[in-house]
Design an enzyme around this catalytic site. Structure first.
Site, PDB file in Angstrom:
ATOM      1  N   THR A 126       0.862  -1.038   0.068  1.00  0.00           N
ATOM      2  CA  THR A 126      -0.327  -0.090  -0.187  1.00  0.00           C
ATOM      3  C   THR A 126       0.919   0.996   0.106  1.00  0.00           C
ATOM      4  O   THR A 126       1.919   1.626   0.018  1.00  0.00           O
ATOM      5  CB  THR A 126      -1.114  -0.099   1.409  1.00  0.00           C
ATOM      6  OG1 THR A 126      -1.444   1.143   1.616  1.00  0.00           O
ATOM      7  CG2 THR A 126      -0.156  -0.829   2.660  1.00  0.00           C
ATOM      8  N   GLU A 128       0.338   3.758   1.597  1.00  0.00           N
ATOM      9  CA  GLU A 128       0.484   4.076   3.453  1.00  0.00           C
ATOM     10  C   GLU A 128       2.225   4.208   3.801  1.00  0.00           C
ATOM     11  O   GLU A 128       2.183   4.248   5.049  1.00  0.00           O
ATOM     12  CB  GLU A 128      -1.072   3.557   4.166  1.00  0.00           C
ATOM     13  CG  GLU A 128      -2.279   3.696   3.796  1.00  0.00           C
ATOM     14  CD  GLU A 128      -2.192   5.294   4.142  1.00  0.00           C
ATOM     15  OE1 GLU A 128      -1.934   5.563   6.097  1.00  0.00           O
ATOM     16  OE2 GLU A 128      -2.804   6.527   3.948  1.00  0.00           O
TER      17      GLU A 128
HETATM   18  P1  NAP Z   1     -10.837  -4.528   2.882  1.00  0.00           P
HETATM   19  O1  NAP Z   1     -12.446  -4.350   1.533  1.00  0.00           O
HETATM   20  O2  NAP Z   1     -11.282  -4.292   4.232  1.00  0.00           O
HETATM   21  O3  NAP Z   1     -11.157  -6.548   2.332  1.00  0.00           O
HETATM   22  C1  NAP Z   1      -9.790  -7.298   3.669  1.00  0.00           C
HETATM   23  C2  NAP Z   1     -10.789  -8.309   3.276  1.00  0.00           C
HETATM   24  O4  NAP Z   1      -9.755  -8.735   4.611  1.00  0.00           O
HETATM   25  C3  NAP Z   1     -12.230  -8.822   4.087  1.00  0.00           C
HETATM   26  O5  NAP Z   1     -12.657  -9.149   3.355  1.00  0.00           O
HETATM   27  C4  NAP Z   1     -11.598  -9.390   5.519  1.00  0.00           C
HETATM   28  O6  NAP Z   1     -12.810 -11.024   5.774  1.00  0.00           O
HETATM   29  C5  NAP Z   1     -10.443  -9.894   4.920  1.00  0.00           C
HETATM   30  N1  NAP Z   1      -9.845 -10.318   6.484  1.00  0.00           N
HETATM   31  C6  NAP Z   1     -10.208  -9.332   7.797  1.00  0.00           C
HETATM   32  N2  NAP Z   1      -9.120 -10.389   8.775  1.00  0.00           N
HETATM   33  C7  NAP Z   1      -9.356 -11.520   8.376  1.00  0.00           C
HETATM   34  C8  NAP Z   1      -8.733 -12.258   8.969  1.00  0.00           C
HETATM   35  N3  NAP Z   1      -7.807 -12.397  10.210  1.00  0.00           N
HETATM   36  N4  NAP Z   1      -8.678 -13.222   8.020  1.00  0.00           N
HETATM   37  C9  NAP Z   1      -9.145 -13.965   6.932  1.00  0.00           C
HETATM   38  N5  NAP Z   1      -9.627 -12.709   6.461  1.00  0.00           N
HETATM   39  C10 NAP Z   1      -9.754 -11.615   6.904  1.00  0.00           C
HETATM   40  O7  NAP Z   1     -10.042  -4.273   1.529  1.00  0.00           O
HETATM   41  P2  NAP Z   1      -9.679  -3.869   0.286  1.00  0.00           P
HETATM   42  O8  NAP Z   1      -9.840  -2.782  -0.167  1.00  0.00           O
HETATM   43  O9  NAP Z   1     -10.616  -5.158  -1.458  1.00  0.00           O
HETATM   44  O10 NAP Z   1      -8.371  -4.123   0.457  1.00  0.00           O
HETATM   45  C11 NAP Z   1      -7.086  -5.383   0.163  1.00  0.00           C
HETATM   46  C12 NAP Z   1      -6.386  -5.253  -0.275  1.00  0.00           C
HETATM   47  O11 NAP Z   1      -5.165  -4.437  -0.741  1.00  0.00           O
HETATM   48  C13 NAP Z   1      -6.285  -5.090   2.121  1.00  0.00           C
HETATM   49  O12 NAP Z   1      -5.070  -5.863   2.074  1.00  0.00           O
HETATM   50  C14 NAP Z   1      -5.864  -3.746   1.780  1.00  0.00           C
HETATM   51  O13 NAP Z   1      -5.062  -3.380   2.671  1.00  0.00           O
HETATM   52  C15 NAP Z   1      -4.746  -3.400   0.855  1.00  0.00           C
HETATM   53  N6  NAP Z   1      -4.814  -1.973   0.052  1.00  0.00           N
HETATM   54  C16 NAP Z   1      -6.006  -1.505  -0.132  1.00  0.00           C
HETATM   55  C17 NAP Z   1      -6.267  -0.676  -0.479  1.00  0.00           C
HETATM   56  C18 NAP Z   1      -7.343   0.004  -1.139  1.00  0.00           C
HETATM   57  O14 NAP Z   1      -7.356   1.808  -1.484  1.00  0.00           O
HETATM   58  N7  NAP Z   1      -8.542  -0.253  -1.318  1.00  0.00           N
HETATM   59  C19 NAP Z   1      -4.615  -0.187  -1.441  1.00  0.00           C
HETATM   60  C20 NAP Z   1      -4.012  -0.250  -1.043  1.00  0.00           C
HETATM   61  C21 NAP Z   1      -3.660  -1.533  -0.225  1.00  0.00           C
HETATM   62  P3  NAP Z   1     -14.145  -9.907   6.591  1.00  0.00           P
HETATM   63  O15 NAP Z   1     -15.185  -9.885   5.470  1.00  0.00           O
HETATM   64  O16 NAP Z   1     -14.380 -11.511   7.131  1.00  0.00           O
HETATM   65  O17 NAP Z   1     -14.156  -8.876   7.942  1.00  0.00           O
HETATM   66  O1  F7E Z   2      -8.986   7.732   4.482  1.00  0.00           O
HETATM   67  C1  F7E Z   2      -9.138  11.501   4.965  1.00  0.00           C
HETATM   68  C2  F7E Z   2      -8.247  10.652   6.453  1.00  0.00           C
HETATM   69  O2  F7E Z   2      -9.851   6.355   5.530  1.00  0.00           O
HETATM   70  C3  F7E Z   2      -8.731   8.942   2.996  1.00  0.00           C
HETATM   71  C4  F7E Z   2      -7.250   1.964   3.378  1.00  0.00           C
HETATM   72  O3  F7E Z   2      -7.908   1.493   1.772  1.00  0.00           O
HETATM   73  O4  F7E Z   2      -6.432   3.964   1.401  1.00  0.00           O
HETATM   74  C5  F7E Z   2      -6.973   3.431   2.838  1.00  0.00           C
HETATM   75  O5  F7E Z   2      -6.469   3.695   3.822  1.00  0.00           O
HETATM   76  C6  F7E Z   2      -8.308  10.197   3.656  1.00  0.00           C
HETATM   77  C7  F7E Z   2      -7.140  10.321   5.726  1.00  0.00           C
HETATM   78  O6  F7E Z   2      -8.332   5.664   3.276  1.00  0.00           O
HETATM   79  C8  F7E Z   2     -12.733  10.950   7.087  1.00  0.00           C
HETATM   80  O7  F7E Z   2      -7.988  11.102   7.539  1.00  0.00           O
HETATM   81  C9  F7E Z   2     -11.203  13.018   6.788  1.00  0.00           C
HETATM   82  O8  F7E Z   2      -6.089  11.354   5.377  1.00  0.00           O
HETATM   83  O9  F7E Z   2     -10.439   6.776   3.107  1.00  0.00           O
HETATM   84  P1  F7E Z   2      -9.854   6.691   4.025  1.00  0.00           P
HETATM   85  P2  F7E Z   2      -6.949   6.206   3.277  1.00  0.00           P
HETATM   86  O10 F7E Z   2      -6.529   6.477   4.940  1.00  0.00           O
HETATM   87  O11 F7E Z   2      -6.191   6.919   2.938  1.00  0.00           O
HETATM   88  C10 F7E Z   2      -4.865   2.750   1.712  1.00  0.00           C
HETATM   89  C11 F7E Z   2      -3.616   3.060   0.665  1.00  0.00           C
HETATM   90  C12 F7E Z   2      -4.833   1.744   2.477  1.00  0.00           C
HETATM   91  O12 F7E Z   2      -3.577   0.633   2.328  1.00  0.00           O
HETATM   92  C13 F7E Z   2      -5.869   1.462   3.207  1.00  0.00           C
HETATM   93  O13 F7E Z   2      -6.667  -0.194   3.176  1.00  0.00           O
HETATM   94  O14 F7E Z   2      -9.547  10.561   4.075  1.00  0.00           O
HETATM   95  N1  F7E Z   2     -10.708  11.674   6.405  1.00  0.00           N
HETATM   96  N2  F7E Z   2     -12.358  12.752   6.776  1.00  0.00           N
HETATM   97  C14 F7E Z   2     -11.413  10.423   6.490  1.00  0.00           C
HETATM   98  N3  F7E Z   2     -11.327   9.588   6.285  1.00  0.00           N
HETATM   99  C15 F7E Z   2     -12.387   8.820   6.987  1.00  0.00           C
HETATM  100  N4  F7E Z   2     -12.338   7.339   6.500  1.00  0.00           N
HETATM  101  N5  F7E Z   2     -13.535   8.676   7.580  1.00  0.00           N
HETATM  102  C16 F7E Z   2     -13.920  10.667   7.502  1.00  0.00           C
HETATM  103  O15 F7E Z   2     -14.563  10.934   8.130  1.00  0.00           O
END
Ligand code: NAP
Ligand code: F7E
Length: 325
Positions: A126, A128
Site C-alpha cells: 500500500t 500508506e
Molecule cells: P477490505 O474491503 O477491507 O477487505 C479486507 C478483507 O480481509 C475482508 O474480506 C476481511 O474479511 C478480510 N480479513 C480481515 N481479517 C481477516 C482474517 N483474520 N482472516 C481472514 N480474512 C480476513 O480491503 P480492500 O479494500 O478490498 O483491500 C484489499 C487489500 O489491499 C487489503 O490488504 C488492503 O490493506 C490492501 N490495500 C487496499 C487499498 C485500497 O485503497 N482499497 C490500497 C492499498 C492496499 P471479512 O469480510 O471476514 O471481514
Molecule cells: O481516508 C481523510 C483521512 O480512510 C482517506 C485504505 O484502503 O487507502 C485507504 O487508507 C483520507 C485520510 O483511506 C474522514 O484522514 C477525512 O486522510 O478513506 P480513508 P486511507 O486512510 O487513505 C490506503 C491506500 C490503504 O491501503 C488502506 O487500506 O480521508 N478523512 N474525513 C476521512 N477518512 C475517513 N475514513 N472518514 C472520515 O470521516
C-alpha cells in the site's frame, strides 16, 4: 488444466473484482472465508460471482488453516488481499492489525515455501507505507518508507518478507504497492464511500449532514476494477518484481466532497458538511500521488476510469441502493 487462484479477502472490496476478472480468464477461484455466525456475500453478489467461487474456511490468524489450504490446493497463484485495512482502527487495534497484516502473509509465504514452491504470491502492499515520504511530490518504487500508522507499519513488514522470500528462496513473489482505489462496494467507513453514501442520503432527504475529519488530505484515487488487472499482470511476468499502481492524479478530500455533491446538483455543499474531530487521526498521511511508470512500461497497465467518472459511479450506485429501498 485450468489455472487455480486462492484469493484471501474475497468478501472485501478487491476480492470480488479480482475473482470476477480471474473467472473471466478461465481460472478456478478459491476464496478464503472466516467462520461467521452471519456470512455476508453482498460484495460478491454485486459483481455477480458468488456462485462461481469455491470457498475454503480459514483465518489469517490461524497458521495451520493456511498451511493446510495451500498444501491441499497447490494453487497456481495466491492473492493475499486479506487485511485489517482501515487505517483509523489500526491506531486502536495495533496488535490485531499486526497479526493479520504482518504475520498472516508470513504464514502464507511459509506455506508456499514448504508445501507449494511453484505457487506465485501477490501481496497487497500500500501507498500508506510511504506516509510522509515523497520524491518531488510523487511516490514510486524508489521512494523510501515512513509509515504513519500501525496499519502502514504492519504492511512494511509484509512488504519486506515478500521481497525476502523471493531473494532467499527463489519464490515468485510480487508486491503491488497500490494507491487508494474505490468502487460502489468500498467499505462504508472509508472516506469516499462515506461521502457518496452521505450525499445520496442528503439528496433523498434521509440525512441532514455529513460529518468528516481532515478535508485537506490528498489522495490518488482510482477505480478498484482497474487495479485488479494490475495484480494479475504482476504474476504473469517472466520475473517477479514490485510495482506502484495509481493514476498519477491527486485530489483533496474537499475536492471529492465538492464533486460528489455537484454530481447530484447540490453546489452549496458547505451547508451540509460538519467537521468532527473524532474522524481525525493521531498522525496523518498528508499527500499521496503515484508515479506508476514501471507498471505502465513493464505490465502495459493504465487506469481507465477518471476521478470524475469514479465519483459519479459511486454516487449513482448509492442513490440506486436507497432509491430501491
Ligand atoms: P477490505 O474491503 O477491507 O477487505 C479486507 C478483507 O480481509 C475482508 O474480506 C476481511 O474479511 C478480510 N480479513 C480481515 N481479517 C481477516 C482474517 N483474520 N482472516 C481472514 N480474512 C480476513 O480491503 P480492500 O479494500 O478490498 O483491500 C484489499 C487489500 O489491499 C487489503 O490488504 C488492503 O490493506 C490492501 N490495500 C487496499 C487499498 C485500497 O485503497 N482499497 C490500497 C492499498 C492496499 P471479512 O469480510 O471476514 O471481514
Ligand atoms: O481516508 C481523510 C483521512 O480512510 C482517506 C485504505 O484502503 O487507502 C485507504 O487508507 C483520507 C485520510 O483511506 C474522514 O484522514 C477525512 O486522510 O478513506 P480513508 P486511507 O486512510 O487513505 C490506503 C491506500 C490503504 O491501503 C488502506 O487500506 O480521508 N478523512 N474525513 C476521512 N477518512 C475517513 N475514513 N472518514 C472520515 O470521516
Amino acid at each position: 488444466m485450468a489455472k487455480t487462484a486462492l484469493v484471501t479477502g474475497i468478501l472485501g472490496q478487491d476480492g470480488p473484482y479480482l475473482a470476477q476478472f480471474l473467472i473471466k480468464k478461465g481460472y478456478k477461484v478459491y476464496g478464503l472465508i472466516r467462520r461467521y455466525s452471519n456470512p455476508n456475500f453482498s460484495n460478491l453478489d454485486f459483481v455477480g460471482v458468488t456462485n462461481d467461487v469455491d470457498y475454503v474456511e480459514g483465518d489469517m490468524n490461524d497458521e495451520a488453516s493456511l498451511l493446510n489450504i495451500v498444501r491441499t490446493l497447490q494453487p497456481t497463484e495466491v492473492y493475499n488481499l486479506a487485511a485489517q485495512s482501515f487505517v483509523k482502527s489500526s491506531f486502536d487495534q495495533a496488535k490485531l492489525t499486526t497479526e493479520v497484516n504482518s504475520l498472516g502473509p508470513l504464514y502464507l509465504l511459509n506455506a508456499i515455501k514448504y508445501f507449494s514452491p511453484m505457487t506465485k504470491f501477490y501481496q497487497a502492499s500500500t501507498s500508506e507505507m510511504f506516509g510522509l515520504q515523497h520524491t518531488n511530490g510523487y511516490q514510486d518504487e524508489n521512494t523510501p518508507f515512513h509509515p504513519r500508522s500501525p496499519y502502514g507499519v504492519s504492511k512494511v513488514y509484509a512488504y519486506w518478507m515478500t521481497v525476502n522470500y523471493r531473494e532467499s528462496y527463489g519464490l515468485f513473489t510480487a508486491n503491488g504497492i497500490l494507491f487508494n482505489h474505490e468502487s460502489p462496494i468500498r467499505g462504508i467507513q472509508f472516506v469516499t464511500r462515506k461521502i457518496t453514501d452521505g450525499v445520496a442520503r442528503i439528496k433523498l432527504g434521509l440525512a441532514k449532514d455529513l460529518r468528516l475529519g481532515n478535508l485537506e488530505a490528498k489522495r490518488d484515487w482510482g477505480f478498484a476494477g482497474d487495479y485488479v488487472e494490475a495484480m494479475y499482470l504482476m504474476l504473469q511476468q517472466p520475473a517477479s518484481n514490485d510495482y506502484v499502481i495509481g493514476t498519477g492524479e491527486s485530489h483533496t478530500v474537499r475536492e471529492f466532497v465538492e464533486a460528489a455533491f455537484k454530481s447530484v446538483g447540490i453546489n452549496n455543499w458547505k451547508k451540509y458538511v460538519v467537521i468532527d474531530p473524532q474522524y481525525k487521526r493521531p498522525a496523518e498521511v498528508p499527500a499521496l500521488k503515484a508515479k506508476a511508470d514501471r507498471a505502465m512500461k513493464n505490465l502495459g497497465w493504465k487506469p481507465k476510469v477518471s476521478f470524475e467518472e469514479l465519483v459519479e459511479m459511486m454516487v449513482k450506485a448509492d442513490l440506486k441502493r436507497y432509491g430501491s429501498k
